[in-house]
Write an enzyme that holds these catalytic residues in place. Structure first.
Site, short mmCIF file in Angstrom:
data_model
loop_
_atom_site.label_atom_id
_atom_site.label_comp_id
_atom_site.label_asym_id
_atom_site.label_seq_id
_atom_site.Cartn_x
_atom_site.Cartn_y
_atom_site.Cartn_z
N PHE A 83 0.77 -1.04 0.06
CA PHE A 83 0.09 0.05 -0.12
C PHE A 83 0.82 1.20 0.08
CE2 PHE A 83 -3.09 -2.77 2.48
CZ PHE A 83 -3.77 -3.29 1.28
N THR A 124 11.53 3.84 -1.46
CA THR A 124 10.79 5.02 -1.75
C THR A 124 11.66 6.51 -1.22
OG1 THR A 124 9.15 6.45 -1.49
CG2 THR A 124 9.28 4.72 -0.12
N TYR A 148 3.92 5.06 6.05
CA TYR A 148 4.15 4.52 4.62
C TYR A 148 5.61 4.73 4.66
CZ TYR A 148 5.29 4.43 -0.44
OH TYR A 148 5.93 4.12 -1.39
#
Ligand SMILES: NC(=O)c1ccc[n+]([C@@H]2O[C@H](COP(=O)([O-])OP(=O)(O)OC[C@H]3O[C@@H](n4cnc5c(N)ncnc54)[C@H](O)[C@@H]3O)[C@@H](O)[C@H]2O)c1
Length: 332
Positions: A83, A124, A148
């Site tokens: 996610f 990321t 996240y």
């Protein structure tokens, strides 16, 4: 696009988790074009069956059950399943720990069980948080500002441990802002949170205007600056990464163009590419949005032999626009 092996390529067999999503589908397509055999494992929680490239086998399932789907005939795993909505992760952090960290724990165990010893992971820029300098290098501090980003950083740490303890050959690729499209594969996030597809939604008449969150940042035009990388350039880095790490090594590489474009420059380029006036709405700054996020991709160049070849913002947006228009006429 041919799927016969390219000269000099030894065909291999790869599991692509999250291959029904945006980035995973483009990488799966590139693997097929290089002559490899691809199985996509995706639970379609945010991906789309139609996104899986023709020629890839498809298993609708979760990475949490990867042990059932992997076997020793696989040469490696490219792991995109996660996610990735920053805002959602702030209000529902447990969802991110369970899926991104819990799911990857199961995937790593399955790889160990079946002797699959090569991994390329989608990390990321969000692992860095507020940058201490620009461009960002892999040795800069990691201080994610969202669950996240924290979940992705935790997975990077897990992979390091797995490489050291169990001989995994692993590469984490830290993407900056992925954009553009490739063939029939493009961005279909729902809800959409990325700037370029959101601005294109305005050009398509799906939204009235684009929100500009803050115009008083210490940047040339006051809006946030980001590093946009074409998804096909990103895909090429994944193929190079498959052979870049030695057993027991965990290599981390940023992936970006090293160029920053402001929110206003993106909007202005969308106006030029689409011919639409794209109205803007001024909005307050959002918490946790750094002024500038630009990658140093020197490690990717040195270790992967990677160079982006589609760094022109207008070209990136033109490819995304072509995909968005086609989607607009094909989605009911
Ligand atoms: N798009 C970007 O700009 C960007 C930037 C940095 C990092 N990333 C990372 O790249 C990866 C791919 O991003 P994307 O933009 O393609 O997202 P996406 O949502 O389009 O793709 C993720 C895919 O993973 C699948 N999935 C999620 N949890 C799963 C599970 N437990 N089991 C099986 N499948 C599962 C979803 O159904 C979806 O198809 C993510 O890991 C994301 O964190 C993306």
């Amino acid at each position: 696009m041919s799927d016969s092996p390219k000269a000099g390529t030894t065909p291999k067999k790869y599991l692509v988790t999250g291959g029904a999503g945006y980035v995973g589908s483009v990488v799966a397509q590139h693997l097929l074009e290089a002559g490899h055999t691809v199985t996509v494992l995706d639970d379609l929680s945010t991906g789309f069956r139609a996104g899986v490239p023709a020629g890839a086998a498809f298993i609708e399932g979760r990475i949490q059950d990867a042990a059932r789907h992997l076997d020793p005939s696989y040469d490696g795993v490219l792991h995109f399943a996660a996610f990735s909505q920053v805002g959602e992760s702030v209000v529902n952090p447990e969802k991110y720990w369970v899926n991104n960290v819990g799911g990857t724990t199961a995937l790593l165990a399955a790889m160990r069980e079946h002797g699959v010893r090569t991994l390329v992971f989608s990390s990321t820029a969000a692992t860095y948080g507020e940058p201490v300098s620009s461009p960002i290098t892999e040795t800069d501090p990691t201080a994610p500002t969202s669950p996240y980003g924290a979940s992705k950083l935790a997975v990077d740490h897990m992979i390091s441990g797995e490489a050291t303890a169990h001989g995994l050959a692993a590469v984490s690729l830290r993407y900056f802002n992925v954009a553009g499209a490739y063939g029939s594969c493009g961005e279909r996030h729902d809800p959409e949170s990325h700037l370029i597809p959101l601005v294109l939604h305005v050009a398509l008449g799906k939204r009235e205007s684009i929100n500009v969150y803050g115009d008083d940042y210490p940047t040339p035009d006051g809006t946030c600056v980001r590093d946009y990388i074409h998804v096909a350039d990103l895909a090429e880095a994944h193929l190079l990464a498959l052979t870049a790490a030695a057993p027991g090594e965990h290599l981390i590489c940023n992936l970006g163009n090293g160029n920053g474009f402001s929110v206003r420059e993106v909007i202005e380029t969308v106006r030029k590419v689409t011919g639409h006036p794209v109205p803007e709405t001024a909005a307050p700054r959002r918490g946790g949005d750094p002024a500038v996020l630009v990658a140093s991709a020197a490690t990717a160049t040195e270790r992967l032999g990677w160079q982006p070849s589609r760094a022109d913002l207008a070209g990136i947006i033109a490819d995304a626009w072509q995909f968005a228009r086609r989607e607009d006429t094909t989605t009911p």
